[in-house]
Design a protein around this motif. Sequence first.
Motif, short mmCIF file in Angstrom:
data_model
loop_
_atom_site.label_atom_id
_atom_site.label_comp_id
_atom_site.label_asym_id
_atom_site.label_seq_id
_atom_site.Cartn_x
_atom_site.Cartn_y
_atom_site.Cartn_z
N ARG A 35 0.83 -1.21 0.00
CA ARG A 35 0.00 0.00 0.00
C ARG A 35 0.86 1.25 0.00
NH1 ARG A 35 -1.41 3.44 3.81
NH2 ARG A 35 -0.29 2.25 5.38
N GLN A 39 1.56 3.60 -3.28
CA GLN A 39 1.04 4.98 -3.22
C GLN A 39 2.17 5.97 -3.46
OE1 GLN A 39 -0.87 5.56 0.59
NE2 GLN A 39 -2.66 4.36 0.03
N HIS A 40 3.32 5.63 -2.91
CA HIS A 40 4.48 6.51 -3.07
C HIS A 40 4.90 6.55 -4.55
CE1 HIS A 40 8.61 7.67 -1.13
NE2 HIS A 40 8.26 8.49 -2.10
N LYS A 105 -4.53 5.25 -3.77
CA LYS A 105 -4.33 6.68 -3.50
C LYS A 105 -2.98 7.12 -4.04
CE LYS A 105 -7.11 7.34 0.64
NZ LYS A 105 -7.41 6.04 1.26
N TYR A 106 -2.84 8.41 -4.22
CA TYR A 106 -1.52 9.04 -4.42
C TYR A 106 -1.58 10.34 -3.63
CZ TYR A 106 -4.22 11.64 -7.88
OH TYR A 106 -5.18 12.41 -8.49
N SER A 108 -2.13 13.68 -1.92
CA SER A 108 -3.11 14.76 -2.07
C SER A 108 -2.52 15.98 -2.79
CB SER A 108 -3.60 15.18 -0.67
OG SER A 108 -2.48 15.43 0.19
N ASN A 134 9.76 13.71 5.24
CA ASN A 134 9.05 12.44 5.43
C ASN A 134 9.91 11.24 4.97
OD1 ASN A 134 7.41 10.56 3.36
ND2 ASN A 134 6.25 10.72 5.25
N MET A 196 0.28 17.15 3.39
CA MET A 196 1.02 16.02 2.81
C MET A 196 1.43 14.98 3.85
SD MET A 196 3.79 17.60 0.19
CE MET A 196 4.62 16.06 -0.20
N GLY A 198 -0.11 13.77 6.13
CA GLY A 198 -1.17 12.83 6.48
C GLY A 198 -1.97 13.32 7.67
N SER A 204 -4.69 8.97 12.41
CA SER A 204 -3.88 8.14 11.52
C SER A 204 -4.07 6.66 11.82
CB SER A 204 -2.41 8.54 11.68
OG SER A 204 -1.58 7.57 11.08
N ALA A 205 -4.70 5.96 10.89
CA ALA A 205 -5.08 4.56 11.12
C ALA A 205 -3.87 3.64 11.24
CB ALA A 205 -5.97 4.09 9.98
N HIS A 206 -2.85 3.90 10.44
CA HIS A 206 -1.75 2.93 10.32
C HIS A 206 -0.53 3.23 11.18
CE1 HIS A 206 -3.95 1.40 6.88
NE2 HIS A 206 -3.95 2.60 6.33
N LYS A 216 7.61 3.29 9.58
CA LYS A 216 7.66 4.70 9.94
C LYS A 216 8.53 4.86 11.17
CE LYS A 216 3.39 7.14 9.02
NZ LYS A 216 1.98 7.34 9.39
N ASN A 220 3.10 11.34 11.90
CA ASN A 220 2.73 12.40 10.95
C ASN A 220 2.87 13.78 11.59
OD1 ASN A 220 1.98 10.13 9.53
ND2 ASN A 220 -0.20 10.63 9.37
N1 ACO Z 1 -2.36 12.10 0.39
C1 ACO Z 1 -3.17 11.07 0.11
N2 ACO Z 1 -3.47 10.12 1.03
C2 ACO Z 1 -2.90 10.23 2.24
C3 ACO Z 1 -2.03 11.27 2.58
C4 ACO Z 1 -1.78 12.24 1.59
N3 ACO Z 1 -0.98 13.29 1.82
N4 ACO Z 1 -1.64 11.11 3.86
C5 ACO Z 1 -2.24 10.00 4.30
N5 ACO Z 1 -3.01 9.48 3.34
C6 ACO Z 1 -3.88 8.31 3.44
C7 ACO Z 1 -3.09 7.06 3.75
O1 ACO Z 1 -2.56 6.51 2.57
C8 ACO Z 1 -4.14 6.19 4.38
O2 ACO Z 1 -5.03 5.70 3.38
P1 ACO Z 1 -5.28 4.11 3.12
O3 ACO Z 1 -5.49 3.47 4.43
O4 ACO Z 1 -6.47 4.07 2.23
O5 ACO Z 1 -4.06 3.62 2.43
C9 ACO Z 1 -4.95 7.20 5.19
O6 ACO Z 1 -4.73 8.45 4.54
C10 ACO Z 1 -4.59 7.26 6.64
O7 ACO Z 1 -3.28 7.79 6.83
P2 ACO Z 1 -2.18 7.12 7.78
O8 ACO Z 1 -2.81 6.11 8.67
O9 ACO Z 1 -1.43 8.21 8.45
O10 ACO Z 1 -1.29 6.36 6.69
P3 ACO Z 1 0.25 6.03 6.69
O11 ACO Z 1 0.70 5.46 7.99
O12 ACO Z 1 0.53 5.24 5.47
O13 ACO Z 1 0.98 7.46 6.56
C11 ACO Z 1 2.17 8.68 4.84
C12 ACO Z 1 0.80 8.27 5.42
C13 ACO Z 1 2.90 9.55 5.86
C14 ACO Z 1 1.94 9.48 3.57
C15 ACO Z 1 2.99 7.40 4.57
O14 ACO Z 1 2.26 6.50 3.78
C16 ACO Z 1 4.31 7.64 3.90
O15 ACO Z 1 5.28 8.04 4.54
N6 ACO Z 1 4.41 7.35 2.57
C17 ACO Z 1 5.63 7.42 1.81
C18 ACO Z 1 5.90 8.80 1.29
C19 ACO Z 1 4.99 9.20 0.16
O16 ACO Z 1 4.16 8.49 -0.32
N7 ACO Z 1 5.18 10.41 -0.32
C20 ACO Z 1 4.42 10.85 -1.48
C21 ACO Z 1 4.48 12.30 -1.70
S1 ACO Z 1 6.08 12.91 -1.89
C22 ACO Z 1 6.50 12.80 -3.52
O17 ACO Z 1 6.09 11.97 -4.20
C23 ACO Z 1 7.48 13.81 -4.06
#
Ligand code: ACO
Length: 311
Positions: A35, A39-40, A105-106, A108, A134, A196, A198, A204-206, A216, A220
């Motif tokens: 996941r 998403q990343h 998701k991707y 926001s 992050n 961004m 989260g 935060s669910a996860h 992590k 957040n």
């Molecule tokens: N945009 C879209 N969705 C988000 C965002 C955001 N900014 N923040 C959180 N969410 C979503 C999570 O994906 C999760 O959804 P899901 O259960 O359907 O998958 C939900 O909101 C709840 O959030 P959390 O429980 O806090 O989720 P998680 O522990 O995964 O933390 C975070 C979110 C911090 C974004 C984490 O996944 C992460 O560190 N990801 C890697 C970094 C990343 O993806 N960066 C992308 C942007 S930077 C770039 O691309 C240049």
Amino acid sequence: EEGRLQQGFQDRVDAEEKIEPRDWMPDGYRRTLVRQISQHAHSEIVGMLPEGNWITRAPTLRRKVALLAKVQDEGGHGLYLYSAAETLGVSRDELIGQLLSGKAKYSSIFNYPTPTWADIGAIGWLVDGAAIMNQVPLCRCSYGPYARAMVRICREESFHQRQGYELMLALAQGTPEQKRMAQDALNRWWWPSLMMFGPSDEQSAHSSQNMAWKIKRFSNDELRQRFVDATVPQAEFLGLSIPDPDLRFNADTGHYEFGAIDWTEFNEILKGNGPCNRERIEARRKAWDDGAWVREAAVAHAAKRKQRALK
Ligand code: ACO
């Protein structure tokens, strides 16, 4: 047996050992990594669009070269991350299918428009700045392939952040019109950049499970606070003001306190109702369809080579 495996796994994580693709891992760990990593990856690929919008209109050749390189880096990050996700047993086709169908998701942040050149500066400075905050801790993520991918990605992100800040500096020191453009971009990108990181820790669910698994390293809210603390002085240096009347430095804690985030806006974007959600997915669908002949040609070429090797 399952309990023993779980315990052995957690002991390895606690000892800071890296978990590798062939190692035993709990289903939940695998699921959350697929996941998060996918998403990343999607974020990197969709993230090429808002900036790609300015490649043909960059004001100088030098700016154009830098922007082209940065957008290409993002494409590379996406491919790297899809490969990391594939080590967990999911196929790239499946992941891309999830993006195009709206299931995955991707970030926001990539659903906002880029109407002016200053947006390119603001994205580099703020969005890539938030991404680094992050992602640097993800270099120590317990899952080996993800952690290793993050090392190179973070080095490139830090170049992206600097090019954005330098661009903002040029505008902030430019004509009154350029400075106004820079301020306007900061006004539009500030709050979305804070989102961004989260949802808040309570929402935060996860987070708690992911922190126990050392995917992590910080929550957040912790990372969001670090970003604010690092960025406010940068805005001051630019001579721009952060669009938050509640922002103030607390000398006792050494941190900036900031106003309430509009989570309604964030949740609407996650539901697909942001200003550019439809446009972004449409662009990715078109790219996928337009690229069909390349995929077919690659498969035909591979088959031909295999035939030749058999002869
Ligand atoms: N945009 C879209 N969705 C988000 C965002 C955001 N900014 N923040 C959180 N969410 C979503 C999570 O994906 C999760 O959804 P899901 O259960 O359907 O998958 C939900 O909101 C709840 O959030 P959390 O429980 O806090 O989720 P998680 O522990 O995964 O933390 C975070 C979110 C911090 C974004 C984490 O996944 C992460 O560190 N990801 C890697 C970094 C990343 O993806 N960066 C992308 C942007 S930077 C770039 O691309 C240049």
